[in-house]
Every structure is written in structure tokens, then in C-alpha cells.
Scaffold this motif. Structure first.
Motif, mmCIF file in Angstrom:
data_model
loop_
_atom_site.group_PDB
_atom_site.id
_atom_site.type_symbol
_atom_site.label_atom_id
_atom_site.label_comp_id
_atom_site.label_asym_id
_atom_site.label_seq_id
_atom_site.Cartn_x
_atom_site.Cartn_y
_atom_site.Cartn_z
ATOM 1 N N GLY A 178 0.806 -1.208 0.000
ATOM 2 C CA GLY A 178 0.000 0.000 0.000
ATOM 3 C C GLY A 178 0.842 1.261 0.000
ATOM 4 O O GLY A 178 2.009 1.262 0.406
ATOM 5 N N LEU A 179 0.225 2.358 -0.451
ATOM 6 C CA LEU A 179 0.902 3.656 -0.486
ATOM 7 C C LEU A 179 1.460 4.036 0.880
ATOM 8 O O LEU A 179 2.610 4.451 1.006
ATOM 9 N N THR A 219 -0.727 0.045 -4.170
ATOM 10 C CA THR A 219 -2.177 0.151 -4.281
ATOM 11 C C THR A 219 -2.648 1.383 -3.511
ATOM 12 O O THR A 219 -2.070 1.745 -2.479
ATOM 13 N N LEU A 220 -3.690 2.027 -4.041
ATOM 14 C CA LEU A 220 -4.338 3.152 -3.341
ATOM 15 C C LEU A 220 -5.609 2.670 -2.641
ATOM 16 O O LEU A 220 -6.485 3.461 -2.327
ATOM 17 N N GLY A 221 -5.696 1.361 -2.432
ATOM 18 C CA GLY A 221 -6.881 0.818 -1.771
ATOM 19 C C GLY A 221 -7.855 0.224 -2.767
ATOM 20 O O GLY A 221 -7.607 0.245 -3.977
ATOM 21 N N PRO A 222 -8.975 -0.298 -2.278
ATOM 22 C CA PRO A 222 -9.872 -1.063 -3.147
ATOM 23 C C PRO A 222 -10.729 -0.231 -4.094
ATOM 24 O O PRO A 222 -11.298 -0.771 -5.032
ATOM 25 N N ARG A 223 -10.838 1.055 -3.875
ATOM 26 C CA ARG A 223 -11.642 1.871 -4.784
ATOM 27 C C ARG A 223 -10.773 2.297 -5.968
ATOM 28 O O ARG A 223 -9.652 2.747 -5.800
ATOM 29 N N ILE A 224 -11.311 2.146 -7.166
ATOM 30 C CA ILE A 224 -10.550 2.437 -8.381
ATOM 31 C C ILE A 224 -10.721 3.911 -8.736
ATOM 32 O O ILE A 224 -11.823 4.356 -9.051
ATOM 33 N N LEU A 225 -9.624 4.660 -8.685
ATOM 34 C CA LEU A 225 -9.692 6.086 -9.002
ATOM 35 C C LEU A 225 -9.486 6.304 -10.493
ATOM 36 O O LEU A 225 -8.706 5.614 -11.139
#
Lengths: 247, 247
Positions: A178-179, A219-225
Motif C-alpha cells: 500500500g501507499l 495500491t491506493l486501496g480497493p476503490r478504483i480512481l
């Protein structure tokens, strides 16, 4: 107080000469008069409190009262290498990225870019983005105008990573690292490069190229930006991590 | 894999019925066939892997293969109470805020709003914003569609803060207390309300009203963010702090 950027050469012997569109803004829009004060920045990090002395149709002259302490530039420099997006999204990226604290933008030609990078339009588009960066920097109270570099390929970029302490590639395919984890492992970074893919994402071959050059996929987490959101969000998180987002 | 939101009632006895614009998207745009799979979310937090069984002009029917683990919703709920901005900026705020992880948007009538809140247009605008939230939620792989509330005044908002563990007001006038400091002091918050002023900022009277209701003014650092940028950046930093931005 109103803020304006001038070229460093416009400041000489304690006097500032403002030219161009800002003259109209000072004289006609704000109807300012001699004796009133503005803040003038030289775009490379210095800010001055200036008292206006002469207001003309072509130029406005002022006297420097004092140099202001530079507080609005983040201590971490962030370069955003942005896979060239569709339409006018790059305008939004430059404007919002400047507000958040990015120092430099590099348009990136990538495998899955939907638009082709047009060399003939290069100069005109860079001028447009540079103007957006200047206006956003004034509004955000920055003392540095972020620069917009010449478009390059990922191969060209990875050949020019020497100046960076950390190269981050937010990537949908990275699930584990993760970031935050990576930023916390690198507390003393001075200059970070963030590579963001275009709408279609980063290809596997490009990830291999970036990895081989020492870049770290995160990864910036599970939400796709979306492509136009990812860079500014990453920059905001970097600033937050180093205490530059209040606190 | 392609994702679609349906009303909870559209899921019955292990079958899903997709209607409306999504039918055209599945049948005509993607030209999908029976046997192919999509992800269907009910908009209130559940996601299913669905195999398409019947594709018609009016509806598409599918069979639920399995319920998917919900991973894309942040564990902190964030409500953005947004001072109503000019033009179509609220569209951008809803789209980007949804990507980052906001759960609810409340348009706020504030003293320095440049536009007047038009009651007659209320219904139409909320429908528009709700549609933007749905599309952004699909794209971002969220399983919940953020809701867009009815416009209210700050007074009305502060009368309805009982459900929140923390109410933050990013405010240019706050120089000392930073966002990070306050978030670190409240590690176990479940529901945060973020109040963002319109272009003209928050008035002193409004800050007093918010303070009296227990809200905490915070600084987002020395760079001044535009109204359409402040909420999404605050939400991104909240998600980062709680380990939801790749943690």
C-alpha cells in the motif's frame, strides 16, 4: 491580499515591475491605487509584500516593503508523470495538482493512451497548462509555479530518474503493497515521482520497465480512481504523511 | 469485470433482473451473451457474481453464482456537507468524492454562496447528482451508492449532527490545529462529517455556529484549496489515516 507572479528579472533594486494581463487585473478589475499593497512572487520560491507606486496602462510598478517567509511550498517535491488523458482532463490535473502541492508535471505517452501525442500541438498545449499552473499557484498561495515538462515516453522517463528518492506507481494490479506502507518506510524522501497511467491503465510491459528502473508499484486501496483523480489524491496523501496537509 | 447497480428489489430467489439504461449497455454496447458474467451490486453494500441467462431489449436476467466479499467500502463513513458552489462544480465534487470514498453528500446553503439555492430545481438537480454518484460508484468498484441529501442551511445541519463522531470544518482562519492532529486524536471514529465552505469561504458567524455545535475547525496546511478540491482532499486524507488508501 491579492497575489501576482512575475519573472525574477522583474524584481530589481527593491522595485517590482508588473506587466501583461496582471496590469489589467490590478488597474481595471480591482481598480487599485498607489499606496495599496499586493504580494508578488518570483515563481521560484520568493514572496514579497509590495506597495504599488505607479499604475499605468502598460505596467504597474511597486516598492518591496519586506520579503515574506516562504511557508506554502511543501518540503517534499512531487513530480507527477501523467499518462496523457483524453479531452481536457489534463487541465484539471494541472489545476488541482498545483493546489495540492505538486511541483512538476510531465505528460507521458503510454501504451494505452487513447489520444496520440501530437508534436505539432506540443508548444501550444504546454503554454496552456503552464498558464493554468500559474493561475492555480496564485490562487493556492504558492510561491513556486509548477513547471510543465515536455511530453516523453515511459522509456525516456525511466532514463531520467536519478534525481528522485522514490518513484511510486499506483497500479490496479498491485494488491499487497500500500501507499502508506511505502511512504512510512521512506520518511526522509526529498523528491518523489508519481507515475499515473491513462484511462486504459498501465500495461504489464510498462510495469516491468518501471520495476526494472527501481519504481515501486503501490495500491491506493480497493476503490478504483480515475486517471485524473489518482495523481492529486496520491499527492495529497504524500503531503498528509509528511505533515504538510495541516499538522 | 463489468459492474452494475440494481435496486435491492431486483434481486429475488437467486435471480437478478437488470432494467433501464444498463440493458442497452449490456446488450448493444458490450454485446454480451448468455453465459457471460458481470458483477451486480444492490447499492446498499452487497455485491454478487452473476451469470447472464436471458438478454432482451427491455431487461436482462441473470443467476447469482456467489456473493462477493465487500471490500471496497471504507470502514469510516464520510458525509460531505458542501457549501453550494457555482456552475457545475457540484458535479465534479460528487463524482470525485464518490471515487475517494464519501458516503453522503449534503448541499449546504451558506452566507457566502454565490448561487441561490433554487427550491424549484431541487428535485431535478438531486436526480442529476444521484446519477453521477451511481456511475462513479460503478466505476470505482464501490458496493454502496452514495446518497445526495436535500439542500439545507448550516443551522439545519448543526441540528442534525447526533449521528456523527466527529465534525470537521477545514477553515482558512484556523492556523494552529491541523487535520492530521485531530484525526490522530480520534482513532476510532465511525462517521465523520466534513463541512466545506463555498467559493467565498465560511463566514465568522457560521464558524461560531459550527463551534457551538461541537464542530472542530482545522487547517489543511498553507496551500489554499478551492471549494471543489477541499472536500475530496480531506476525504482522501481521512481514508489514508485509517488505512483505507492502500494501507
Amino acid at each position: 491580499m491579492q497575489r501576482y507572479f512575475v519573472e525574477p528579472e522583474a524584481i530589481q533594486n527593491g522595485a517590482v515591475t508588473i506587466t501583461g494581463d496582471d496590469v489589467k487585473h490590478i488597474v481595471r478589475v480591482l481598480r487599485m491605487e498607489a499606496g495599496e499593497q499586493v504580494i508578488v512572487c518570483d515563481g521560484v520560491g520568493h514572496a514579497y509584500l509590495v506597495e504599488l507606486t505607479e499604475l499605468g496602462g502598460e505596467q504597474v510598478v511597486g516598492r518591496i516593503m519586506e520579503q515574506l517567509a516562504d511557508t506554502a511550498e511543501p518540503r517534499v517535491k512531487i513530480t507527477l508523470a501523467q499518462g496523457l488523458p483524453k479531452g481536457d482532463k489534463m487541465d484539471l490535473i494541472v489545476q488541482k495538482g498545483t493546489e495540492v502541492g505538486i511541483s512538476r508535471f510531465v505528460p507521458l505517452e503510454m501504451a494505452r493512451c487513447i489520444v496520440q501525442y501530437d508534436q505539432k500541438k506540443e508548444q501550444k498545449r504546454r503554454e496552456r497548462w503552464q498558464k493554468i499552473a500559474k493561475e492555480a499557484a496564485e490562487q493556492a498561495h504558492r510561491t513556486l509555479i509548477p513547471s510543465v515538462g515536455i511530453g516523453m515516453t515511459l522509456k525516456q522517463l525511466v532514463g531520467n530518474l536519478d534525481g528522485f528518492d522514490l518513484v511510486l506507481v499506483p497500479y490496479e494490479g498491485e494488491k499487497a503493497r500500500g501507499l502508506r506502507e511505502v511512504l512510512q518506510e521512506h520518511p526522509d524522501v526529498g523528491h518523489i515521482c508519481v507515475v499515473i497511467g491513462p484511462e486504459g491503465g498501465i500495461s504489464e510491459a510498462e510495469i516491468e520497465t518501471a520495476l526494472a528502473a527501481g519504481a515501486i508499484p503501490v495500491t491506493l486501496g480497493p476503490r478504483i480512481l480515475r486517471t485524473e483523480t489518482a495523481g492529486l489524491v496520491t499527492a495529497a496523501c504524500i503531503c498528509y504523511q509528511v505533515g504538510e496537509m495541516g499538522g
